[in-house]
Design a protein around this motif. Structure first.
Motif, PDB file in Angstrom:
ATOM      1  N   UNK A 115       0.770  -1.231   0.000  1.00  0.00           N
ATOM      2  CA  UNK A 115       0.000   0.000   0.000  1.00  0.00           C
ATOM      3  C   UNK A 115       0.799   1.277   0.000  1.00  0.00           C
ATOM      4  N   UNK A 116       1.865   1.346   0.818  1.00  0.00           N
ATOM      5  CA  UNK A 116       2.554   2.619   0.948  1.00  0.00           C
ATOM      6  C   UNK A 116       4.073   2.535   1.059  1.00  0.00           C
ATOM      7  N   UNK A 117       4.649   1.357   1.153  1.00  0.00           N
ATOM      8  CA  UNK A 117       6.096   1.243   1.356  1.00  0.00           C
ATOM      9  C   UNK A 117       6.830   1.447   0.034  1.00  0.00           C
ATOM     10  N   UNK A 118       7.663   2.497  -0.073  1.00  0.00           N
ATOM     11  CA  UNK A 118       8.372   2.762  -1.330  1.00  0.00           C
ATOM     12  C   UNK A 118       9.531   1.795  -1.546  1.00  0.00           C
ATOM     13  N   UNK A 119       9.722   1.415  -2.794  1.00  0.00           N
ATOM     14  CA  UNK A 119      10.826   0.534  -3.178  1.00  0.00           C
ATOM     15  C   UNK A 119      11.689   1.282  -4.189  1.00  0.00           C
ATOM     16  N   UNK A 120      12.959   1.469  -3.853  1.00  0.00           N
ATOM     17  CA  UNK A 120      13.888   2.156  -4.744  1.00  0.00           C
ATOM     18  C   UNK A 120      14.885   1.143  -5.295  1.00  0.00           C
ATOM     19  N   UNK A 121      15.051   1.137  -6.606  1.00  0.00           N
ATOM     20  CA  UNK A 121      15.960   0.196  -7.264  1.00  0.00           C
ATOM     21  C   UNK A 121      17.062   0.990  -7.956  1.00  0.00           C
ATOM     22  N   UNK A 122      18.309   0.659  -7.653  1.00  0.00           N
ATOM     23  CA  UNK A 122      19.449   1.392  -8.207  1.00  0.00           C
ATOM     24  C   UNK A 122      19.435   1.365  -9.734  1.00  0.00           C
ATOM     25  N   UNK A 123      19.817   2.486 -10.318  1.00  0.00           N
ATOM     26  CA  UNK A 123      19.772   2.623 -11.776  1.00  0.00           C
ATOM     27  C   UNK A 123      20.795   1.752 -12.491  1.00  0.00           C
TER      28      UNK A 123
END
Length: 268
Positions: A115-123
């Protein structure tokens, strides 16, 4: 004359240099309470010219930990510090750390789970879509609890940055590693399987409210057990087949090990 206590930031770095998790934990908590005072002290540390030099010993960890807690204390100050550091001279390893942690300033994550947890994936990870798809799937595993997780970062696999996963526990985050190169077939299957177990393991630390993840054997066992239970929930058929096939092999290895020990005793 009463000697003044050392600033919390100094005790934090000392705890890191000696791998004393209780010192790190207590100093971290004190810095959060001190607020603006801690922000100023961290900025002073980050202004050092030492970050341009080859990091030796615990110095390699200091940079990332200081930036991490600065972000936790004051996100605006963190963004300004990232901008300043990008213009300064840094060692290549610290540049990699800065690149990773600066992802926190991005407006849009690669995806959001639960629902709200952001996931950041390295470029620099080629298979970003594969990573996103897998994390979205794993996050929906029956029985999984992400209540104590605030963000997930996926970085390219680099052994020298593994320590960030430990200190990310302090601000309720998870850091996963993924190979930067593209893969397919059995290799991709294995990477996904390994990453899935690690994901559940890290979630297990948060579920159990551990803050010394990776440094206390009992907590590692607890997180592993949580991961195994989630793997059984996520892959019931595969887990059953794996246990059925590997169980006889495990017994055989135990017998061979016991025979080897007896042989060692007999020849001495």
């Amino acid at each position: 004359m009463i000697e003044k206590p050392r600033p919390a930031v100094d005790r934090l770095l000392r705890g890191i240099s000696t791998d004393h998790v209780e010192t790190v934990r207590d100093a971290w908590r004190e810095m959060l309470k001190e607020g603006a005072t801690s922000v100023s002290q961290i900025q002073g540390k980050l202004a050092s010219s030492a970050w341009a030099e080859n990091p030796r010993g615990p110095l390699a960890k200091y940079f990332g930990v200081l930036l991490s807690i600065l972000d936790e204390l004051d996100s605006s100050a963190f963004e300004k510090e990232v901008e300043r550091l990008r213009k300064s001279k840094l060692h290549p390893m610290h540049i990699k750390t800065l690149d990773l942690l600066s992802l926190r300033t991005l407006d849009e994550p690669a995806t959001r789970v639960a629902g709200q947890i952001p996931v950041f994936v390295a470029s620099d990870i080629v298979d970003r879509s594969v990573v996103v798809r897998n994390i979205e799937t794993w996050s929906n595993t029956k029985g999984l609890s992400l209540d104590n997780v605030t963000r997930i970062d996926v970085i390219a696999r680099r052994p020298e940055l593994d320590y960030l996963g430990l200190y990310n526990l302090f601000f309720s985050g998870i850091i996963l590693t993924w190979p930067a190169s593209k893969a397919g077939g059995v290799r991709l299957w294995w990477w996904c399987l390994e990453a899935e177990f690690t994901f559940y393991h890290e979630v297990g630390h948060h579920v159990s409210r551990h803050i010394e993840g990776g440094q206390v054997a009992e907590q590692e066992k607890e997180a592993d057990e949580y991961a195994r239970s989630m793997m059984r929930s996520s892959r019931p058929v595969s887990t059953l087949i794996g246990r059925t096939l590997l169980w006889p092999l495990r017994l055989l290895l135990e017998r061979l090990s016991a025979s080897s020990r007896r042989a060692g005793v007999d020849t001495t």
